[in-house]
Scaffold this motif. Sequence first.
Motif, PDB file in Angstrom:
ATOM      1  N   VAL A  10      -7.662 -14.725 -33.913  1.00 21.22           N
ATOM      2  CA  VAL A  10      -9.001 -14.163 -34.079  1.00 21.22           C
ATOM      3  C   VAL A  10      -9.949 -14.790 -33.067  1.00 21.22           C
ATOM      4  CG1 VAL A  10      -8.660 -13.655 -36.514  1.00 21.22           C
ATOM      5  CG2 VAL A  10      -9.632 -15.855 -35.855  1.00 21.22           C
ATOM      6  N   TYR A  11     -10.921 -13.991 -32.636  1.00 18.06           N
ATOM      7  CA  TYR A  11     -11.935 -14.449 -31.681  1.00 18.06           C
ATOM      8  C   TYR A  11     -13.316 -14.326 -32.309  1.00 18.06           C
ATOM      9  CZ  TYR A  11     -15.368 -13.918 -27.906  1.00 18.06           C
ATOM     10  OH  TYR A  11     -16.482 -14.018 -27.117  1.00 18.06           O
ATOM     11  N   VAL A  12     -14.087 -15.401 -32.257  1.00 20.57           N
ATOM     12  CA  VAL A  12     -15.458 -15.433 -32.765  1.00 20.57           C
ATOM     13  C   VAL A  12     -16.374 -15.820 -31.607  1.00 20.57           C
ATOM     14  CG1 VAL A  12     -17.071 -16.512 -34.376  1.00 20.57           C
ATOM     15  CG2 VAL A  12     -14.717 -16.040 -35.094  1.00 20.57           C
ATOM     16  N   PRO A  13     -17.272 -14.917 -31.175  1.00 17.18           N
ATOM     17  CA  PRO A  13     -18.165 -15.250 -30.058  1.00 17.18           C
ATOM     18  C   PRO A  13     -19.199 -16.294 -30.458  1.00 17.18           C
ATOM     19  CG  PRO A  13     -18.727 -13.103 -30.970  1.00 17.18           C
ATOM     20  CD  PRO A  13     -17.474 -13.548 -31.665  1.00 17.18           C
ATOM     21  N   GLY A  14     -19.623 -17.092 -29.494  1.00 13.48           N
ATOM     22  CA  GLY A  14     -20.615 -18.123 -29.757  1.00 13.48           C
ATOM     23  C   GLY A  14     -22.002 -17.542 -29.956  1.00 13.48           C
ATOM     24  N   SER A  15     -22.842 -18.257 -30.697  1.00 10.60           N
ATOM     25  CA  SER A  15     -24.214 -17.829 -30.937  1.00 10.60           C
ATOM     26  C   SER A  15     -25.075 -19.047 -31.213  1.00 10.60           C
ATOM     27  CB  SER A  15     -24.288 -16.858 -32.123  1.00 10.60           C
ATOM     28  OG  SER A  15     -23.826 -17.477 -33.305  1.00 10.60           O
ATOM     29  N   LYS A  16     -26.354 -18.971 -30.823  1.00  9.20           N
ATOM     30  CA  LYS A  16     -27.339 -20.025 -31.058  1.00  9.20           C
ATOM     31  C   LYS A  16     -26.865 -21.379 -30.513  1.00  9.20           C
ATOM     32  CE  LYS A  16     -29.182 -17.760 -35.186  1.00  9.20           C
ATOM     33  NZ  LYS A  16     -29.468 -17.880 -36.630  1.00  9.20           N
ATOM     34  N   GLY A  17     -26.279 -21.350 -29.325  1.00  8.26           N
ATOM     35  CA  GLY A  17     -25.843 -22.587 -28.693  1.00  8.26           C
ATOM     36  C   GLY A  17     -24.469 -23.066 -29.098  1.00  8.26           C
ATOM     37  N   ALA A  18     -23.863 -22.431 -30.114  1.00  7.43           N
ATOM     38  CA  ALA A  18     -22.517 -22.818 -30.545  1.00  7.43           C
ATOM     39  C   ALA A  18     -21.482 -22.171 -29.623  1.00  7.43           C
ATOM     40  CB  ALA A  18     -22.272 -22.392 -31.979  1.00  7.43           C
ATOM     41  N   PRO A  19     -20.337 -22.828 -29.391  1.00  5.23           N
ATOM     42  CA  PRO A  19     -19.320 -22.261 -28.491  1.00  5.23           C
ATOM     43  C   PRO A  19     -18.554 -21.116 -29.148  1.00  5.23           C
ATOM     44  CG  PRO A  19     -18.524 -24.311 -29.440  1.00  5.23           C
ATOM     45  CD  PRO A  19     -19.939 -24.163 -29.898  1.00  5.23           C
ATOM     46  N   SER A  20     -17.973 -20.264 -28.311  1.00  7.93           N
ATOM     47  CA  SER A  20     -17.008 -19.269 -28.804  1.00  7.93           C
ATOM     48  C   SER A  20     -15.709 -19.982 -29.120  1.00  7.93           C
ATOM     49  CB  SER A  20     -16.765 -18.199 -27.739  1.00  7.93           C
ATOM     50  OG  SER A  20     -17.974 -17.615 -27.312  1.00  7.93           O
ATOM     51  N   PHE A  21     -14.888 -19.375 -29.983  1.00  3.23           N
ATOM     52  CA  PHE A  21     -13.589 -20.000 -30.258  1.00  3.23           C
ATOM     53  C   PHE A  21     -12.554 -18.956 -30.646  1.00  3.23           C
ATOM     54  CE2 PHE A  21     -15.943 -20.240 -34.289  1.00  3.23           C
ATOM     55  CZ  PHE A  21     -15.030 -19.706 -35.196  1.00  3.23           C
ATOM     56  N   VAL A  22     -11.316 -19.328 -30.425  1.00  6.31           N
ATOM     57  CA  VAL A  22     -10.149 -18.531 -30.832  1.00  6.31           C
ATOM     58  C   VAL A  22      -9.305 -19.395 -31.752  1.00  6.31           C
ATOM     59  CG1 VAL A  22      -8.006 -17.446 -30.058  1.00  6.31           C
ATOM     60  CG2 VAL A  22     -10.108 -17.083 -28.769  1.00  6.31           C
ATOM     61  N   ARG A  23      -8.851 -18.827 -32.881  1.00 12.93           N
ATOM     62  CA  ARG A  23      -8.027 -19.569 -33.832  1.00 12.93           C
ATOM     63  C   ARG A  23      -6.792 -18.766 -34.205  1.00 12.93           C
ATOM     64  NH1 ARG A  23     -12.807 -21.839 -37.894  1.00 12.93           N
ATOM     65  NH2 ARG A  23     -13.688 -23.341 -36.406  1.00 12.93           N
ATOM     66  N   LEU A  24      -5.733 -19.494 -34.501  1.00 11.56           N
ATOM     67  CA  LEU A  24      -4.487 -18.886 -34.978  1.00 11.56           C
ATOM     68  C   LEU A  24      -4.298 -19.226 -36.453  1.00 11.56           C
ATOM     69  CD1 LEU A  24      -1.998 -19.749 -32.068  1.00 11.56           C
ATOM     70  CD2 LEU A  24      -3.561 -17.829 -32.250  1.00 11.56           C
ATOM     71  N   TYR A  25      -3.949 -18.210 -37.249  1.00  9.83           N
ATOM     72  CA  TYR A  25      -3.667 -18.400 -38.673  1.00  9.83           C
ATOM     73  C   TYR A  25      -2.308 -17.792 -38.987  1.00  9.83           C
ATOM     74  CZ  TYR A  25      -8.658 -19.437 -39.305  1.00  9.83           C
ATOM     75  OH  TYR A  25      -9.914 -19.988 -39.229  1.00  9.83           O
ATOM     76  N   GLN A  26      -1.678 -18.330 -40.015  1.00 10.57           N
ATOM     77  CA  GLN A  26      -0.418 -17.764 -40.511  1.00 10.57           C
ATOM     78  C   GLN A  26      -0.658 -17.178 -41.899  1.00 10.57           C
ATOM     79  OE1 GLN A  26       3.381 -19.766 -39.759  1.00 10.57           O
ATOM     80  NE2 GLN A  26       3.837 -19.621 -41.943  1.00 10.57           N
ATOM     81  N   TYR A  27      -0.373 -15.890 -42.037  1.00 11.93           N
ATOM     82  CA  TYR A  27      -0.592 -15.214 -43.301  1.00 11.93           C
ATOM     83  C   TYR A  27       0.363 -15.763 -44.368  1.00 11.93           C
ATOM     84  CZ  TYR A  27      -1.502 -11.365 -46.513  1.00 11.93           C
ATOM     85  OH  TYR A  27      -1.882 -10.616 -47.603  1.00 11.93           O
ATOM     86  N   PRO A  28      -0.144 -15.998 -45.605  1.00  6.34           N
ATOM     87  CA  PRO A  28      -1.464 -15.654 -46.155  1.00  6.34           C
ATOM     88  C   PRO A  28      -2.454 -16.820 -46.175  1.00  6.34           C
ATOM     89  CG  PRO A  28       0.031 -16.139 -47.945  1.00  6.34           C
ATOM     90  CD  PRO A  28       0.819 -16.360 -46.681  1.00  6.34           C
ATOM     91  N   VAL A  29      -2.176 -17.933 -45.496  1.00  3.63           N
ATOM     92  CA  VAL A  29      -3.081 -19.092 -45.515  1.00  3.63           C
ATOM     93  C   VAL A  29      -4.187 -18.848 -44.495  1.00  3.63           C
ATOM     94  CG1 VAL A  29      -3.248 -21.587 -45.298  1.00  3.63           C
ATOM     95  CG2 VAL A  29      -1.118 -20.547 -46.106  1.00  3.63           C
ATOM     96  N   LEU A  30      -5.329 -18.355 -44.969  1.00  4.20           N
ATOM     97  CA  LEU A  30      -6.407 -17.941 -44.080  1.00  4.20           C
ATOM     98  C   LEU A  30      -7.705 -18.721 -44.284  1.00  4.20           C
ATOM     99  CD1 LEU A  30      -5.911 -14.076 -44.438  1.00  4.20           C
ATOM    100  CD2 LEU A  30      -4.989 -15.558 -42.656  1.00  4.20           C
ATOM    101  N   GLY A  31      -7.780 -19.591 -45.298  1.00  7.13           N
ATOM    102  CA  GLY A  31      -9.022 -20.295 -45.581  1.00  7.13           C
ATOM    103  C   GLY A  31      -8.842 -21.797 -45.568  1.00  7.13           C
ATOM    104  N   GLY A  32      -9.970 -22.507 -45.568  1.00  2.00           N
ATOM    105  CA  GLY A  32      -9.917 -23.972 -45.587  1.00  2.00           C
ATOM    106  C   GLY A  32      -9.988 -24.565 -44.199  1.00  2.00           C
ATOM    107  N   PRO A  33     -10.453 -25.798 -44.103  1.00  2.00           N
ATOM    108  CA  PRO A  33     -10.629 -26.444 -42.788  1.00  2.00           C
ATOM    109  C   PRO A  33      -9.331 -26.708 -42.046  1.00  2.00           C
ATOM    110  CG  PRO A  33     -11.010 -28.010 -44.583  1.00  2.00           C
ATOM    111  CD  PRO A  33     -10.871 -26.668 -45.222  1.00  2.00           C
TER     112      PRO A  33
END
Length: 577
Positions: free
Chosen positions: A184-207
Amino acid sequence: MAPIPLLAVRGSNGTSLLSGPPTCEPLSAFQRDSRPSRCVTFSRDGTLFGWCNGHNVSVVKSSDGSIVSTFDLPKTSHLDFSPLNNVLVTWQPYSKPQDSAQGDPNLQLWDLQSAQLIKALYQKKLDSWCPSWSADEKISVRSVNNELHFYESNDFNTIANKLHMQKVSDFLLSPGGPPSKVCVYVPGSKGAPSFVRLYQYPVLGGPTAALANKSFFMADRVSMQWNQKASAVLVTASTEVDKSGASYYGEQTLHYLAVSGETALVQLQKRGPIYDVVWSPGSAEFCVVYGFMPAKATVYNLKCEPLFDFGTGPRNAAYYSPQGHILVLAGFGNLQGQMEVWDVKKYKQVCKPQAPDATHFSWCPDGEHVVTATCSPRLRVSNGYKIWHYTGSVLHKQDTADGAELWEVRWQPFAEGSFPQRVVKYQAAPSELGTTQATPTQVYRPPALRHLPATASTKLHEEELPQNLRPGAEKSLSKAALKNQKKREAKKAAKQEVKSEAEPPPDPAPVSNSQSEPSSGDLETDKKIKNLKKKLKAIEELKDQQASGKVLQKNQLEKLQKEDQLLKELEELQISL
């Protein structure tokens, strides 16, 4: 016996299926549709073929042309099949009638066998219009209002799981079977950086749920590519504007993320835009085409280390054969259509054909043939297509009739392993149409210099030859590459020597001419030696000026030609001392 791939051809004259290479004849089992089609597509395994002709959507079997299903959807402009051919997805442009508050659903999911509607959805934008499936269809996912909705076993009435972050702009589901992963790709906003993360289904939440995370500041958009083994992702991050003003294309960076958690910035060896990034079908290497023209092309391993550099050339795309044994580097679009065909195992060039005005290139599943095409609306003249053997021979050529347009050509896909990998040949395949080799480009030279031999100073660009970058691979360099490497090292050493000469020693001791110059006892001979050395020093200065790119005058060039004669005279005078 290996199957024969089909080629779908769509244009203003209608839609047809052709029996594939080496020649393409109309498939007798398929009744050509003379009405112009909005879209065509094959199923993932190639067994089904679907198209919309502006009246309805039809799905037939590729083998015999028999009808599987027909749908009354005249405005459909995009089609796709689920991996196991259970679901047909249709999309038409979103419209909102005056008497409707929300408009009609424009994304439909159909049961292919019963032709019954499974689910009607709203998808206003064409970006990511089609749901993504895992290979076994156990999981499907689509983007809805900046979050990802996951469905299981094609039950689109129940959302089985969600991935919600501040603003998920793009995603890519991994290929193959379980365990399914999503990038997944989340664009940066308000000075925060953009980031790309990899997840393995179904574990999609938590730090600690993310398998890997890569953040970067310079990104207005990204493109993501999984390798076939779903072990790593390549992310090309792009900005709309290069703030340094160095590039019209904006600025691009290439990032690597592995499911093991490793991330890296791919260090490219030349500044400029990234034109193309492709994974090898073996998933262990990837090729990048990048840099200001003439562009470089380099193959990297999973440690992001360069393995082979193809040097520089007029190219902006790369295409691996389905078996991964051949790589084609090409320059299409605003370039002249030059193609370089390389044996990947030996990193040896097979041939260098040319397809001018080509707007499309694709490999046939057999790994032996390719198709190039000139299609509308990219180019509205000289429409047509050619079937090539990878050795550069043109086996079939079809020009579109005057007044007609070619819109699309598409190979029938096949399951992996349908065509074995064959030994790479270097001799051109026999053909009545012959081969089309790229003609060497000639650099413009002013009339005053055309009678003189070409020198390095007349080249527009510094040419770089291919070289193997694997550790301990110097011996495998070609003679030309070794020669080029020695020239670069000599040039570097000469610059360092000039620099050291330009820096005076801390306390220079005065040395008289009588100490530095041996005397012959004859004033006339000493005078001649001094004059010869003066002339030779002037010639050395002219040679330095010529090497730096300065165009010499005719009388200066004549001085250079006298160097050997002066050296001979000096040698004779010194022998007599």
